[in-house]
Design a protein around this motif. Structure first.
Motif: not given
Ligand SMILES: Nc1ncnc2c1ncn2[C@@H]1O[C@H](COP(=O)(O)OP(=O)(O)OP(=O)(O)O)[C@@H](O)[C@H]1O
Ligand SMILES: [Mg+2]
Length: 569
Positions: A54-60
């Motif tokens: 949860x909370x993970x985003x593309x680009x990280x």
């Protein structure tokens, strides 16, 4: 190897890393969540993350570690509680509180701890990979440290060591360490496999007497909801005659695990009288922990079990329940859009299970010792349907199949092991062993016991039609004796002192019933009436109960005087 996240679908993450290998470890996101590569494509890799995404985003960011998922092996594992990725829960709780955040890193072993090392080799000696270098004492066990590489020994420590310093070195400038990492999905090597020919005494009468288990063997306990799988596994973990227990709570209730830990902290091993937790490693991946780590947890645990086996110990691996592991496998497979097999499980379910169960066995270790790894796995078939894929896949590989029966559990007959539909491939060899070690009567008594149960079963149908009173006296006597076998011998309450029955007591108990039956049969032939015989027995029983009651009351008096003594459960 660094890159970025380019896609997220639940715990399945796509990263733009290219130089990875299958099952390499990848840390994803700012929080560095642990994951494994499960699929590779030309310009991307699919990573299965073992923590909450949860909370993970593309680009990280994403970082490939270039090594597969490993566990750290060395002194200090015994008595610990780990999660599915071998993170010790107690230190984590101290560091982060009861709710563990993703990406937490705490070493599985306390590297600063001091150990007293006794070397078994001298400088100048030539050693081979896998040879024992020396040992430390860990909670009363000899913890042998083996060489990971062969060569000429240049230096070896003696006395106090810590885990973060080299233990010695080989001639070719190669350091030897007391710790090492091992990939969880790779079975640890041994010299050769031996046939499992020694029994694993569980203290459960029906298991030891009718369906014995062998050290180095495999057994499954399939059973529907509430049939006593967890209690049976935990009772065996407490009482089995074994050196080390590795217990995996795989997708089951968290509170059951909490109870187990509480109980283990206060109980003592009945064979050695040492604290039970000292011989136990717990891997907890309960239902409230990330599902994906469940898939890895049984590998983490079995690798630790193999590590202790390699020292020549007898290790018992218990998993509750394998069905939850298979469900995690199904979830991962579905999110990868693989072709589903039966009931949605991946088509490789059976081969995965078989190769996992292959890791059990009695072996001659690389160091030349004999060790064993026994597996007892519970399976929870949905709706108690034993034709479902996980039970069927286990059946093909397991050496013993102890079927837990819903009807018996409803009647509160525990352990609810069905005595007709279970089997053990180790039966003959183990019965012979018990006959040599305990009493030659063992084999005959087993035959008698089985015969009684079978005859009762065939009479039961007749009795249902004509009523028990309508049976002949000889048959009524048989029914009475078989009832005693079921109620006094096969059933065993896990919450009383009877929970543990050593083999000699097991034999004495069945012998008493069989002898009663034969004596009564003889008297019946001599013309005595059955009711008279049974009345005599009942009278004897009640008088002995009275005597027992008197003894008990005098014991109670003593107990009152000694108020500090703990009450039996
Ligand atoms: N050997 C035993 N002696 C006495 N009671 C038992 C025994 N085994 C099981 N029970 C009773 O049966 C209940 C259910 O047992 P348990 O939780 O082990 O079942 P389970 O098969 O693990 O259930 P689930 O499928 O929900 O995980 C226990 O709470 C206990 O009351
Ligand atoms: Mg259970």
């Amino acid at each position: 190897m660094s890159g970025h996240i380019i896609g997220i679908c639940g715990p399945t993450i796509t990263v733009d890393l290219t130089e990875l290998k299958l099952y390499d470890m990848v840390l994803v996101g700012e929080g560095e969540l642990t994951g494994e590569v499960v699929r590779l494509e030309e310009d991307r890799a699919i990573v299965q993350v073992y923590e909450d995404t949860r909370g993970l985003a593309v680009g990280e960011p994403a970082r490939g570690l270039g090594v597969p998922l490993t566990v750290r092996l060395g002194p200090g594992l015994l008595g610990s509680i780990f999660d599915g990725l071998q993170r010790p829960l107690e230190p984590l709780r101290e560091a982060q509180g009861p709710f563990i955040s993703g990406g937490a890193t705490v070493s599985a072993l306390e590297t600063g701890a001091k150990w007293d090392f006794t070397p078994l080799k001298k400088a100048g000696e030539k050693i081979e990979a896998g040879a024992p270098l020396g040992f430390v004492e860990e909670k009363g066990f000899q913890h042998t440290i083996h060489a990971m590489e062969g060569g000429k020994l240049a230096r070896l420590a003696k006395g106090e060591i810590t885990l973060d310093e080299p233990l010695g070195s080989l001639d070719k400038d190669c350091e030897l360490h007391p710790l090492h990492d091992w990939p969880v999905r790779k079975p640890r090597p041994y010299r050769r496999k031996l046939s499992p020919n020694r029994p694993l005494v569980t203290g459960q009468r029906i298991v030891d007497f009718l369906y014995p288990l062998a050290r180095g063997g495999t057994a499954i306990f399939p059973g529907g909801f509430g049939t006593g799988k967890t209690i049976l596994e935990q009772t065996i973990a407490k009482f089995a005659e074994i050196d080390i227990v590795v217990y995996v709570g795989c997708g089951e209730r968290g509170n059951e695990m909490a109870e187990l830990l509480e109980e283990f902290a206060s109980l003592r091993d009945p064979w050695t009288d040492k604290p039970l937790m000292d011989r136990t490693i717990v891997v907890a991946n309960t239902s409230n922990m990330p599902v994906a780590a469940r898939e890895a947890s049984i590998y983490t645990a079995v690798t630790m079990a193999e590590y202790y086996r390699d020292m020549g110990h007898n290790v018992l691996f218990l998993a509750d329940s394998l069905s939850r592991w298979a469900e995690a496998l199904r979830e991962i497979s579905t999110s990868l859009e693989e072709m589903p097999g039966e009931e949605g499980y991946p088509t490789y379910l059976a081969s995965r299970l078989a190769s996992f169960m292959e890791r059990a066995g009695a072996v001659e270790t690389l160091g030349g010792e004999e060790g064993s790894l026994t597996m007892i796995l519970s399976v929870s078939p949905p709706g108690g349907d034993f034709t479902e894929p996980v039970t069927q896949a286990c059946l093909r590989t397991a050496g013993a199949f102890l079927m837990l029966d819903t009807a018996l559990a409803h009647r509160r007959h525990f352990p609810a092991i069905n005595w007709f539909q279970s089997y053990s491939l180790y039966e003959r060899a183990m019965a012979r062993h018990f006959a040599e070690e305990v009493d030659p009567k063992w084999v005959d008594m087993r035959k008698e016991c089985r015969k009684m149960l079978q005859r009762e079963e065939s009479l039961r149908e007749v009795a249902e039609i004509v009523g028990v009173e309508g049976l002949q006296d000889a048959d009524r006597l048989l029914m009475k004796a078989a009832e005693r076998v079921r109620q006094e011998f096969l059933s065993q309450n896990a919450y009383t002192e009877d929970a543990f029955s050593p083999p000699d007591k097991t034999l004495a108990k069945i012998a008493e019933i069989v002898e009663f039956f034969h004596a009564a049969e003889k008297r019946l032939k001599e013309g005595e009436l059955l009711d008279e015989i049974l009345k005599g027995k009942n009278a004897r029983e009640s008088s002995s109960e009275q005597a027992e009651g008197k003894k008990q009351s005098s014991r109670d008096e003593e107990d009152k005087q000694d108020e500090t003594e703990e009450k039996p459960q």
